[in-house]
Write a protein that holds these residues in place. Structure first.
Motif, PDB file in Angstrom:
ATOM      1  N   VAL A   3     -37.166  17.036   7.312  1.00  0.00           N
ATOM      2  CA  VAL A   3     -36.327  18.190   7.011  1.00  0.00           C
ATOM      3  C   VAL A   3     -36.481  18.543   5.545  1.00  0.00           C
ATOM      4  CG1 VAL A   3     -33.958  19.047   6.959  1.00  0.00           C
ATOM      5  CG2 VAL A   3     -34.679  17.515   8.789  1.00  0.00           C
ATOM      6  N   GLY A   4     -36.535  19.824   5.252  1.00  0.00           N
ATOM      7  CA  GLY A   4     -36.528  20.261   3.865  1.00  0.00           C
ATOM      8  C   GLY A   4     -37.888  20.623   3.320  1.00  0.00           C
ATOM      9  N   ARG A   5     -38.851  19.759   3.469  1.00  0.00           N
ATOM     10  CA  ARG A   5     -40.164  20.000   2.889  1.00  0.00           C
ATOM     11  C   ARG A   5     -41.225  20.243   3.946  1.00  0.00           C
ATOM     12  NH1 ARG A   5     -40.834  14.898  -0.846  1.00  0.00           N
ATOM     13  NH2 ARG A   5     -40.152  13.972   1.080  1.00  0.00           N
ATOM     14  N   SER A   6     -40.829  20.723   5.110  1.00  0.00           N
ATOM     15  CA  SER A   6     -41.805  20.925   6.172  1.00  0.00           C
ATOM     16  C   SER A   6     -42.017  22.411   6.445  1.00  0.00           C
ATOM     17  CB  SER A   6     -41.389  20.205   7.446  1.00  0.00           C
ATOM     18  OG  SER A   6     -40.180  20.720   7.933  1.00  0.00           O
ATOM     19  N   ILE A   7     -43.174  22.708   7.006  1.00  0.00           N
ATOM     20  CA  ILE A   7     -43.570  24.064   7.387  1.00  0.00           C
ATOM     21  C   ILE A   7     -44.057  24.013   8.829  1.00  0.00           C
ATOM     22  CG2 ILE A   7     -45.214  25.935   6.994  1.00  0.00           C
ATOM     23  CD1 ILE A   7     -45.381  25.041   4.076  1.00  0.00           C
ATOM     24  N   GLY A  28     -51.485  18.854  -1.190  1.00  0.00           N
ATOM     25  CA  GLY A  28     -50.571  17.736  -1.022  1.00  0.00           C
ATOM     26  C   GLY A  28     -49.775  17.720   0.267  1.00  0.00           C
ATOM     27  N   TYR A  29     -50.031  18.662   1.161  1.00  0.00           N
ATOM     28  CA  TYR A  29     -49.341  18.660   2.449  1.00  0.00           C
ATOM     29  C   TYR A  29     -50.052  17.735   3.429  1.00  0.00           C
ATOM     30  CZ  TYR A  29     -46.294  22.508   1.143  1.00  0.00           C
ATOM     31  OH  TYR A  29     -45.339  23.275   0.543  1.00  0.00           O
ATOM     32  N   ILE A  30     -49.294  17.211   4.385  1.00  0.00           N
ATOM     33  CA  ILE A  30     -49.824  16.303   5.396  1.00  0.00           C
ATOM     34  C   ILE A  30     -49.561  16.924   6.766  1.00  0.00           C
ATOM     35  CG2 ILE A  30     -49.582  14.011   6.423  1.00  0.00           C
ATOM     36  CD1 ILE A  30     -48.562  13.121   3.588  1.00  0.00           C
ATOM     37  N   ARG A  51     -47.138  21.427  12.511  1.00  0.00           N
ATOM     38  CA  ARG A  51     -46.069  21.042  11.577  1.00  0.00           C
ATOM     39  C   ARG A  51     -46.700  20.260  10.449  1.00  0.00           C
ATOM     40  NH1 ARG A  51     -41.086  17.791  13.762  1.00  0.00           N
ATOM     41  NH2 ARG A  51     -42.652  16.155  13.832  1.00  0.00           N
ATOM     42  N   ILE A  52     -46.459  20.723   9.237  1.00  0.00           N
ATOM     43  CA  ILE A  52     -46.957  20.035   8.043  1.00  0.00           C
ATOM     44  C   ILE A  52     -45.786  19.764   7.125  1.00  0.00           C
ATOM     45  CG2 ILE A  52     -49.257  21.061   8.196  1.00  0.00           C
ATOM     46  CD1 ILE A  52     -48.473  23.013   6.032  1.00  0.00           C
ATOM     47  N   TYR A  53     -45.938  18.778   6.273  1.00  0.00           N
ATOM     48  CA  TYR A  53     -44.898  18.458   5.307  1.00  0.00           C
ATOM     49  C   TYR A  53     -45.523  18.016   4.008  1.00  0.00           C
ATOM     50  CZ  TYR A  53     -45.674  13.540   6.452  1.00  0.00           C
ATOM     51  OH  TYR A  53     -46.239  12.302   6.620  1.00  0.00           O
ATOM     52  N   ARG A  54     -44.732  18.107   2.954  1.00  0.00           N
ATOM     53  CA  ARG A  54     -45.185  17.715   1.626  1.00  0.00           C
ATOM     54  C   ARG A  54     -44.984  16.218   1.489  1.00  0.00           C
ATOM     55  NH1 ARG A  54     -47.664  19.989  -2.843  1.00  0.00           N
ATOM     56  NH2 ARG A  54     -46.562  21.947  -2.631  1.00  0.00           N
ATOM     57  N   GLY A  55     -46.068  15.512   1.191  1.00  0.00           N
ATOM     58  CA  GLY A  55     -46.016  14.061   1.087  1.00  0.00           C
ATOM     59  C   GLY A  55     -45.516  13.547  -0.218  1.00  0.00           C
TER      60      GLY A  55
END
Length: 55
Positions: A3-7, A28-30, A51-55
């Motif tokens: 939650v928060g840093r995902s796209i 820097g996204y995973i 779905r990607i998120y910032r690691g």
């Protein structure tokens, strides 16, 4: 669940998706999950939800 840093990225063009995911992973996204979807059956189109998120 992240939650928060995902796209959530929805794409109907696999080459543009590959280009954009390369840019985002270099930033820097995973990639967490990829789900192909056949929203328009009887056509050659295939959509992908990623779905990607910032690691």
């Amino acid at each position: 669940m992240i939650v928060g840093r995902s796209i959530v990225y929805v794409s109907c063009n696999p080459s543009i998706l590959a280009r954009d995911l390369a840019i985002l992973t270099n930033a820097g996204y995973i990639v967490d999950r990829v789900q192909p979807n056949d929203i328009f059956p009887q056509t050659h189109h295939m959509e992908c939800v990623v779905r990607i998120y910032r690691g």
